[in-house]
Design a protein around this motif. Structure first.
Motif, mmCIF file in Angstrom:
data_model
loop_
_atom_site.group_PDB
_atom_site.id
_atom_site.type_symbol
_atom_site.label_atom_id
_atom_site.label_comp_id
_atom_site.label_asym_id
_atom_site.label_seq_id
_atom_site.Cartn_x
_atom_site.Cartn_y
_atom_site.Cartn_z
ATOM 1 N N TYR A 1 6.505 -0.023 -9.415
ATOM 2 C CA TYR A 1 7.065 0.334 -8.154
ATOM 3 C C TYR A 1 8.584 0.100 -8.073
ATOM 4 O O TYR A 1 9.209 -0.437 -9.110
ATOM 5 C CB TYR A 1 6.255 -0.324 -6.926
ATOM 6 C CG TYR A 1 6.436 -1.739 -7.215
ATOM 7 C CD1 TYR A 1 7.556 -2.353 -6.804
ATOM 8 C CD2 TYR A 1 5.264 -2.402 -7.354
ATOM 9 C CE1 TYR A 1 7.587 -3.912 -6.829
ATOM 10 C CE2 TYR A 1 5.349 -3.886 -7.669
ATOM 11 C CZ TYR A 1 6.387 -4.587 -7.166
ATOM 12 O OH TYR A 1 6.447 -5.882 -7.019
ATOM 13 N N ARG B 1 7.834 0.359 8.170
ATOM 14 C CA ARG B 1 6.719 -0.214 7.623
ATOM 15 C C ARG B 1 6.978 -1.628 6.948
ATOM 16 O O ARG B 1 6.335 -2.632 7.097
ATOM 17 C CB ARG B 1 6.097 0.734 6.312
ATOM 18 C CG ARG B 1 5.639 1.853 6.763
ATOM 19 C CD ARG B 1 5.488 2.814 5.683
ATOM 20 N NE ARG B 1 4.451 3.845 5.663
ATOM 21 C CZ ARG B 1 2.986 3.893 5.644
ATOM 22 N NH1 ARG B 1 2.458 2.862 5.518
ATOM 23 N NH2 ARG B 1 2.503 5.105 6.079
ATOM 24 N N ALA C 1 5.153 -5.048 8.310
ATOM 25 C CA ALA C 1 4.494 -5.894 7.297
ATOM 26 C C ALA C 1 4.929 -7.385 7.173
ATOM 27 O O ALA C 1 4.269 -8.320 7.084
ATOM 28 C CB ALA C 1 4.583 -5.459 5.684
ATOM 29 N N GLU D 1 6.573 -10.180 -2.077
ATOM 30 C CA GLU D 1 6.356 -8.842 -2.409
ATOM 31 C C GLU D 1 4.829 -8.418 -2.357
ATOM 32 O O GLU D 1 4.285 -7.617 -1.924
ATOM 33 C CB GLU D 1 7.149 -8.246 -3.437
ATOM 34 C CG GLU D 1 7.298 -6.809 -3.506
ATOM 35 C CD GLU D 1 8.176 -6.266 -4.458
ATOM 36 O OE1 GLU D 1 9.034 -5.688 -4.100
ATOM 37 O OE2 GLU D 1 8.100 -6.821 -5.758
ATOM 38 N N SER D 2 4.047 -9.314 -3.149
ATOM 39 C CA SER D 2 2.555 -9.062 -3.397
ATOM 40 C C SER D 2 1.913 -9.228 -1.939
ATOM 41 O O SER D 2 0.854 -8.491 -1.661
ATOM 42 C CB SER D 2 2.081 -10.009 -4.184
ATOM 43 O OG SER D 2 2.382 -9.699 -5.657
ATOM 44 N N ARG E 1 2.298 -6.147 0.072
ATOM 45 C CA ARG E 1 1.797 -4.930 -0.158
ATOM 46 C C ARG E 1 0.364 -5.059 -0.151
ATOM 47 O O ARG E 1 -0.164 -4.119 0.112
ATOM 48 C CB ARG E 1 2.345 -4.685 -1.859
ATOM 49 C CG ARG E 1 3.405 -4.334 -2.148
ATOM 50 C CD ARG E 1 3.955 -4.102 -3.575
ATOM 51 N NE ARG E 1 3.163 -3.456 -4.530
ATOM 52 C CZ ARG E 1 3.365 -2.141 -4.410
ATOM 53 N NH1 ARG E 1 4.121 -1.446 -3.623
ATOM 54 N NH2 ARG E 1 2.706 -1.138 -5.087
ATOM 55 N N ARG E 2 -0.003 -6.212 0.270
ATOM 56 C CA ARG E 2 -1.600 -6.363 0.730
ATOM 57 C C ARG E 2 -1.571 -5.963 2.017
ATOM 58 O O ARG E 2 -2.689 -5.515 2.500
ATOM 59 C CB ARG E 2 -2.026 -7.958 0.672
ATOM 60 C CG ARG E 2 -2.256 -8.448 -0.951
ATOM 61 C CD ARG E 2 -3.138 -9.767 -0.909
ATOM 62 N NE ARG E 2 -2.243 -10.717 -0.546
ATOM 63 C CZ ARG E 2 -1.393 -11.544 -1.115
ATOM 64 N NH1 ARG E 2 -1.271 -11.155 -2.471
ATOM 65 N NH2 ARG E 2 -0.693 -12.702 -0.554
ATOM 66 N N ASP F 1 0.487 -3.689 3.497
ATOM 67 C CA ASP F 1 0.882 -1.983 3.275
ATOM 68 C C ASP F 1 1.360 -2.133 1.749
ATOM 69 O O ASP F 1 2.262 -2.282 1.498
ATOM 70 C CB ASP F 1 2.024 -1.854 4.137
ATOM 71 C CG ASP F 1 2.179 -0.237 4.521
ATOM 72 O OD1 ASP F 1 2.049 0.251 3.539
ATOM 73 O OD2 ASP F 1 2.666 0.185 5.481
ATOM 74 N N GLU F 2 0.594 -1.241 1.185
ATOM 75 C CA GLU F 2 0.677 -1.064 -0.321
ATOM 76 C C GLU F 2 1.968 -0.179 -0.465
ATOM 77 O O GLU F 2 2.312 -0.084 -1.855
ATOM 78 C CB GLU F 2 -0.367 -0.328 -1.001
ATOM 79 C CG GLU F 2 -0.851 1.148 -0.490
ATOM 80 C CD GLU F 2 -1.978 1.513 -1.270
ATOM 81 O OE1 GLU F 2 -2.421 2.685 -0.983
ATOM 82 O OE2 GLU F 2 -2.769 0.803 -2.051
ATOM 83 N N SER F 3 2.640 0.368 0.332
ATOM 84 C CA SER F 3 3.699 1.379 0.378
ATOM 85 C C SER F 3 5.106 0.461 0.342
ATOM 86 O O SER F 3 5.982 0.889 0.035
ATOM 87 C CB SER F 3 3.689 2.675 1.356
ATOM 88 O OG SER F 3 4.350 1.896 2.573
ATOM 89 N N THR G 1 7.816 -2.149 -0.795
ATOM 90 C CA THR G 1 8.532 -2.944 -1.635
ATOM 91 C C THR G 1 9.725 -3.675 -1.099
ATOM 92 O O THR G 1 10.208 -3.366 -0.024
ATOM 93 C CB THR G 1 8.853 -2.287 -2.682
ATOM 94 O OG1 THR G 1 10.047 -1.281 -2.351
ATOM 95 C CG2 THR G 1 7.837 -1.414 -3.643
ATOM 96 N N TYR H 1 8.084 -3.857 -11.770
ATOM 97 C CA TYR H 1 9.027 -3.077 -10.840
ATOM 98 C C TYR H 1 10.270 -2.649 -11.449
ATOM 99 O O TYR H 1 10.743 -3.145 -12.480
ATOM 100 C CB TYR H 1 9.313 -3.885 -9.334
ATOM 101 C CG TYR H 1 9.999 -5.156 -10.001
ATOM 102 C CD1 TYR H 1 11.705 -5.075 -9.981
ATOM 103 C CD2 TYR H 1 9.483 -6.251 -10.033
ATOM 104 C CE1 TYR H 1 12.374 -6.268 -10.316
ATOM 105 C CE2 TYR H 1 10.273 -7.496 -10.439
ATOM 106 C CZ TYR H 1 11.664 -7.357 -10.579
ATOM 107 O OH TYR H 1 12.259 -8.657 -10.785
#
Length: 288
Positions: free
Chosen positions: A3, A18, A22, A72-73, A76-77, A79-81, A83, A285
């Motif tokens: 990503y 987003r 998050a 970051e993980s 992304r849990r 909202d996977e979009s 970063t 990444y």
């Protein structure tokens, strides 16, 4: 799948929303405060005894790389979009530039108590209460640029001295190291006051408020700042092909820093991963 981390000034309106949502969700769940606790725990100055993993030591860069990856993980849990974007403070240098906008981080604190009053992380909005810190303050604080005693953000020219150093780090492996990329980018200079606050450290001072000290993670700009520092490490690696993390091996018996710094193949707390394992993250990444 690899990503991309983008410059925060290039995020679309949707990407900004987003990211903010998050972060607020991690805060609501209590997960965000665990990152604050961890950073406070490992913020060990070189004037204290014991192992230094996060600051004033060679592992400053890999420790924070892993720290960013964990946050970051978590994002992304939710909202996977999402970063982590980076804040290039050599380009976006004013108190009104990105990321200090109402749809991202909000602005500086008010003069009376430095409380941030705008943006999604303002305490008055009810979603960002400081629960873990070194003071009892419940609201996020900033003092962008330190108006009462102004300082400027580092420039691209200021970074060249660090990026041009071909050695990763050097003895005495702490805040007094005159040579080596690590200490030059971390920003510990000789003397006292503004002249001694360089690069990474000067940015913390420029933001002020909660960004001053171990509880700096309470300000979400921490992640954007350190993502840029992480990018600088990558740029240094590309400029000096073949250069590696130092020290390569544990320090010799009798060395005052033995047991106080992490060698390239030694495990960093609290994860048990080594700096060598974090030197190349291109399979996870990349930076735009």
């Amino acid at each position: 799948m690899v990503y991309t981390r983008k410059d925060v000034s290039t995020l679309t309106r949707s990407e900004r929303r987003r990211l903010v949502n998050a972060l607020l969700e991690l805060k609501r769940r209590g997960e965000y405060d665990e990152f604050v606790r961890m950073h406070i725990e490992y913020y060990t100055p070189d004037g204290e005894g014991g192992l230094r993993a996060a600051h004033m030591a060679p592992s400053f860069l890999p420790w924070h790389r892993k720290f960013l990856l964990d946050l970051e993980s978590a994002l992304r849990r939710v909202d996977e979009s999402v970063t982590l974007p980076y804040w290039d403070w050599t380009r976006n240098r004013t108190r009104t530039a990105v990321p200090w906008t109402d749809d991202l981080l909000g602005g500086t604190g008010r003069r009376s108590d430095r409380q941030v009053m705008s943006g999604p992380f303002a305490h008055r909005n009810g979603k960002w209460t400081i629960r873990v810190g070194v003071t009892d303050t419940k609201f996020l604080t900033r003092e962008l640029g330190r108006p009462r005693d102004p300082i400027a953000l580092p420039t691209a020219k200021d970074l060249e001295g660090a990026l041009n150093d071909p050695v990763y780090d050097a003895a005495p492996w702490h805040s007094g190291s005159a040579k080596g990329f690590r200490n030059k980018v971390e920003g510990w200079g000789p003397g006292r006051g503004p002249a001694s606050w360089r690069t990474h450290n000067r940015v913390h001072r420029w933001v002020g408020g909660h960004m001053m000290g171990g509880a700096s993670v309470n300000d979400p700009v921490f992640w954007m700042h350190h993502a840029f520092v992480d990018l600088l490490w990558l740029r240094w690696q590309r400029r000096h092909r073949g250069a590696r993390y130092l020290p390569a091996k544990p320090l010799a018996r009798g060395d005052a820093q033995r047991g106080r710094v992490v060698a390239r193949h030694q495990k960093m707390p609290p994860w048990g991963v080594t700096p060598a394992q974090l030197e190349d993250q291109s399979h996870i990444y990349r930076y735009a």
